[in-house]
Design an enzyme around this catalytic site. Structure first.
Site, mmCIF file in Angstrom:
data_model
loop_
_atom_site.group_PDB
_atom_site.id
_atom_site.type_symbol
_atom_site.label_atom_id
_atom_site.label_comp_id
_atom_site.label_asym_id
_atom_site.label_seq_id
_atom_site.Cartn_x
_atom_site.Cartn_y
_atom_site.Cartn_z
ATOM 1 N N LYS A 53 15.747 26.483 -25.890
ATOM 2 C CA LYS A 53 15.728 28.044 -26.100
ATOM 3 C C LYS A 53 16.755 28.667 -26.893
ATOM 4 C CE LYS A 53 12.702 28.521 -21.990
ATOM 5 N NZ LYS A 53 12.640 28.714 -20.463
ATOM 6 N N GLN A 97 15.966 31.048 -15.780
ATOM 7 C CA GLN A 97 15.180 29.746 -15.538
ATOM 8 C C GLN A 97 14.873 29.556 -14.310
ATOM 9 O OE1 GLN A 97 14.385 27.896 -18.587
ATOM 10 N NE2 GLN A 97 13.204 26.596 -17.125
ATOM 11 N N ASP A 120 10.399 37.452 -19.920
ATOM 12 C CA ASP A 120 9.429 36.816 -19.398
ATOM 13 C C ASP A 120 8.124 37.509 -18.796
ATOM 14 O OD1 ASP A 120 9.830 34.000 -19.332
ATOM 15 O OD2 ASP A 120 11.212 33.864 -17.734
#
Ligand code: NDP
Length: 299
Positions: A53, A97, A120
């Site tokens: 990422k 994460q 997200d």
């Protein structure tokens, strides 16, 4: 006819578009999209994801920061970091994460992220916007959003009236994909582990989304001839033919059987997987545009 949907190639297109939108924002408004990725502990799989990422964000020209926190960090300290990222004007997208270690309440951390920085798409505000159709200002979770781009770019953008069956009802994949398909005027059925006669239901699907987590559960005889199949599943299975202790990745669909029946199908790997990270870049650019009061670019 090429049946294989090339997720890698379409993801590269999306990344190039995100980069171009980012460059335009810098040129026109002197705003560089900024993303902060937070990782707790030393899970090797998570480290690989986070590293890629970060690499992709740099490739897109973003300001990218990573916070690597010790496994035993307290929830309070993690929430303090989230609060400081919420307040940081250089950061437009925050990604934590998952999974987080047991002493931390994941839900509390996700809900602490500013919904305008929730790239997200897991915050209740964004979930609510998605389900009420406020797509112009929502952040949609990356895997479902990426799956929709694959469908739109494969089928030409008008999915109206198609029967869509989504196998799997998780909050991060199944439910948001179903909401997106509904917003695109499909007739949507969500299936799960208690669904009766799943095979027959799948055979009714013009669009079949597999988000189950069971290797090659969906066989060729479950597929309607001419269907479009999006295989979200990522399953690691033993591959002794590659050598002792070796593994390989397969989806939730038996690709070799399904490709004989379907018109379009995503492979695993190389299908939905690359789209997920591309959409994280797209969502971050969108967050930066919205922070300046501009409409987010469309992907
Ligand atoms: P979850 O485990 O959260 O959800 C799985 C869903 O599948 C549940 O709704 C479950 O039903 C349903 N299910 C399980 N067994 C069956 C069965 N025998 N018949 C019908 N339905 C069944 O998984 P996720 O949604 O998080 O992930 C799904 C898959 O997608 C995984 O393989 C994951 O690795 C992959 N994934 C891939 C991503 C990517 O970037 N490509 C990103 C995220 C996930 P019930 O609710 O009744 O238990």
């Amino acid at each position: 006819m090429e049946k294989r949907i090339d997720g890698k190639a379409i993801a590269a297109e999306v990344v190039a578009e995100a980069k171009a939108h980012s460059e335009k924002l810098v040129a026109d408004h002197r705003i560089t999209p900024g993303i902060a990725v937070v990782i707790v502990g030393e899970d090797p799989a998570s480290e690989v994801y986070v590293a890629s990422k970060g690499r992709m964000a740099k490739e897109c020209g973003f300001h990218s920061v990573q916070h690597t926190l010790p496994d035993d960090i307290s929830e309070e300290d993690l929430l303090k970091l989230i609060a400081s990222l919420n307040d940081d004007p250089a950061i437009h997208g925050i990604l934590v994460q998952l999974p987080l270690p047991g002493q931390i309440d994941e839900g509390r951390v996700i809900q602490a992220i500013d919904p305008d920085k929730d790239v997200d798409g897991f915050h209740y505000v964004n979930v609510g916007k998605l389900t009420t159709g406020e797509l112009g200002s929502a952040f949609v979770p990356c895997t479902p959003a990426g799956s929709m781009i694959l469908l739109n770019r494969t089928l030409g953008g008008d999915l109206s009236g198609l029967n869509a069956v989504v196998v799997g009802r998780s909050n991060i994949v199944g439910k948001p994909i179903a909401s997106l398909l509904l917003a695109a005027n499909c007739t949507v059925t969500i299936a799960h582990s208690r669904t009766a006669d799943l095979a027959a239901l799948c055979r009714s699907a013009d669009i079949l989304i597999a988000a189950v987590g069971r290797p090659e559960m969906i066989t060729g005889d479950w597929i309607k001839p001419g269907a479009t199949v999006i295989d979200v599943g990522i399953n690691r299975i033993p591959a002794p033919e590659r050598g002792e202790g070796k593994n390989r990745l397969v989806g939730d669909v038996n690709y070799n059987e399904a490709v004989e029946v379907a018109d379009h199908i995503t492979p695993v790997p190389g299908g939905v997987g690359p789209m997920t990270i591309a959409l994280l870049m797209a969502n971050t650019v969108s967050a930066a545009y919205r922070s300046a009061g501009l409409d987010a670019p469309e992907f």
